[in-house]
Design a protein around this motif. Structure first.
Motif, PDB file in Angstrom:
ATOM      1  N   ASP A 145       0.854  -1.180   0.000  1.00  0.00           N
ATOM      2  CA  ASP A 145       0.000   0.000   0.000  1.00  0.00           C
ATOM      3  C   ASP A 145       0.887   1.226   0.000  1.00  0.00           C
ATOM      4  O   ASP A 145       1.827   1.325   0.804  1.00  0.00           O
ATOM      5  CB  ASP A 145      -0.916   0.005   1.232  1.00  0.00           C
ATOM      6  N   THR A 146       0.622   2.148  -0.927  1.00  0.00           N
ATOM      7  CA  THR A 146       1.389   3.393  -1.045  1.00  0.00           C
ATOM      8  C   THR A 146       0.409   4.548  -1.174  1.00  0.00           C
ATOM      9  O   THR A 146      -0.781   4.331  -1.426  1.00  0.00           O
ATOM     10  CB  THR A 146       2.303   3.368  -2.290  1.00  0.00           C
ATOM     11  N   PRO A 147       0.889   5.787  -1.055  1.00  0.00           N
ATOM     12  CA  PRO A 147      -0.007   6.928  -1.267  1.00  0.00           C
ATOM     13  C   PRO A 147      -0.627   6.947  -2.672  1.00  0.00           C
ATOM     14  O   PRO A 147      -1.732   7.441  -2.857  1.00  0.00           O
ATOM     15  CB  PRO A 147       0.905   8.140  -1.063  1.00  0.00           C
ATOM     16  N   ALA A 148       0.067   6.371  -3.665  1.00  0.00           N
ATOM     17  CA  ALA A 148      -0.436   6.349  -5.044  1.00  0.00           C
ATOM     18  C   ALA A 148      -1.444   5.220  -5.280  1.00  0.00           C
ATOM     19  O   ALA A 148      -2.090   5.175  -6.317  1.00  0.00           O
ATOM     20  CB  ALA A 148       0.724   6.212  -6.024  1.00  0.00           C
ATOM     21  N   ILE A 173      -2.286   0.051  -8.821  1.00  0.00           N
ATOM     22  CA  ILE A 173      -3.737   0.197  -8.916  1.00  0.00           C
ATOM     23  C   ILE A 173      -4.091   1.414  -8.075  1.00  0.00           C
ATOM     24  O   ILE A 173      -3.878   1.435  -6.862  1.00  0.00           O
ATOM     25  CB  ILE A 173      -4.485  -1.052  -8.386  1.00  0.00           C
ATOM     26  N   GLY A 174      -4.588   2.460  -8.739  1.00  0.00           N
ATOM     27  CA  GLY A 174      -4.911   3.705  -8.053  1.00  0.00           C
ATOM     28  C   GLY A 174      -6.111   3.572  -7.135  1.00  0.00           C
ATOM     29  O   GLY A 174      -6.815   2.555  -7.136  1.00  0.00           O
ATOM     30  N   PRO A 175      -6.367   4.618  -6.337  1.00  0.00           N
ATOM     31  CA  PRO A 175      -7.509   4.609  -5.415  1.00  0.00           C
ATOM     32  C   PRO A 175      -8.849   4.397  -6.125  1.00  0.00           C
ATOM     33  O   PRO A 175      -9.814   3.925  -5.520  1.00  0.00           O
ATOM     34  CB  PRO A 175      -7.460   5.996  -4.755  1.00  0.00           C
ATOM     35  N   ASP A 176      -8.909   4.713  -7.430  1.00  0.00           N
ATOM     36  CA  ASP A 176     -10.147   4.533  -8.194  1.00  0.00           C
ATOM     37  C   ASP A 176     -10.322   3.101  -8.706  1.00  0.00           C
ATOM     38  O   ASP A 176     -11.303   2.790  -9.374  1.00  0.00           O
ATOM     39  CB  ASP A 176     -10.193   5.511  -9.366  1.00  0.00           C
ATOM     40  N   GLY A 177      -9.349   2.206  -8.378  1.00  0.00           N
ATOM     41  CA  GLY A 177      -9.438   0.817  -8.801  1.00  0.00           C
ATOM     42  C   GLY A 177      -8.903   0.558 -10.198  1.00  0.00           C
ATOM     43  O   GLY A 177      -8.945  -0.564 -10.685  1.00  0.00           O
ATOM     44  N   LYS A 178      -8.392   1.599 -10.861  1.00  0.00           N
ATOM     45  CA  LYS A 178      -7.847   1.462 -12.212  1.00  0.00           C
ATOM     46  C   LYS A 178      -6.318   1.391 -12.162  1.00  0.00           C
ATOM     47  O   LYS A 178      -5.676   1.961 -11.276  1.00  0.00           O
ATOM     48  CB  LYS A 178      -8.236   2.665 -13.080  1.00  0.00           C
ATOM     49  N   MET A 179      -5.745   0.694 -13.142  1.00  0.00           N
ATOM     50  CA  MET A 179      -4.290   0.612 -13.233  1.00  0.00           C
ATOM     51  C   MET A 179      -3.747   1.991 -13.611  1.00  0.00           C
ATOM     52  O   MET A 179      -4.121   2.555 -14.638  1.00  0.00           O
ATOM     53  CB  MET A 179      -3.888  -0.413 -14.304  1.00  0.00           C
TER      54      MET A 179
END
Length: 149
Positions: free
Chosen positions: A37-40, A60-66
C-alpha cells in the motif's frame, strides 16, 4: 513458470493505464508476488527472477484502475540504491531478487537481480546488505551465467 515470460508482452499490450481494473490485471498476470500500500495506491509485484530478467510493478490507483505498469530492473532504479538504504526499500523498488548469497565472515548477504542492459547484454545488479539490513554497496556487472540472446 517459464511460460510466463514469453507471454508478458502480450499481457502488457492487453492492459491500458487509466482504463484497466485490478480484476483485469489479475486476470492477465495472476496473483502478485507481493502487494504494498502506497499513497499512489496498491502496488502489485510480478517477479520474473531467477529465470527471467525483468520484474514488474503494477500500481492500482484509489479509483481501482491501473495507473502504472513498470518494468523496474533499470539503470535508473539501480542508481537509486545507495549505502545505508534499508533493504526493504530496495525490495519495494526492484522486487524479489534472483538470489541471496550469505557471506558470514563479512556479515553480509549479497542480493542479486538479473537484468538486460540495452543492446541485449545480460547483467547482474548486486546489493551487499549488512546484518542491520542496510545496503553497504551496490553495482552491476556482466552476467557470466547467461549468454547474450
Amino acid at each position: 513458470m517459464f511460460w510466463l515470460f514469453g507471454c508478458d508482452s502480450k499481457r502488457i499490450s492487453e492492459l491500458e493505464e487509466g482504463v484497466s481494473t485490478e480484476a483485469d490485471v489479475r486476470a492477465r498476470f495472476g496473483e502478485p508476488e507481493n502487494v504494498w500500500d502506497t499513497p499512489a495506491g496498491r502496488v502489485f509485484e510480478y517477479n520474473r527472477q531467477p529465470q527471467g530478467q525483468k520484474n514488474y510493478m503494477i500500481t492500482i490507483g484509489p479509483d481501482g484502475k491501473m495507473s502504472a505498469l513498470r518494468q523496474v530492473l533499470t539503470p535508473e532504479n539501480f542508481a537509486k540504491v545507495s549505502p545505508g538504504m534499508p533493504v526493504e526499500d530496495v525490495r519495494r523498488l526492484l522486487g524479489k531478487p534472483a538470489r541471496r548469497t550469505p557471506y558470514p565472515l563479512k556479515s553480509q548477504t549479497e542480493w542479486e537481480w538479473r537484468w538486460v542492459q540495452p543492446l541485449n547484454s545480460p547483467m547482474v545488479f548486486t546489493a551487499a546488505v549488512d546484518d542491520a539490513q542496510r545496503v553497504v554497496s551496490a553495482g552491476s556487472s556482466p552476467d557470466r551465467g547467461v549468454e547474450a540472446p
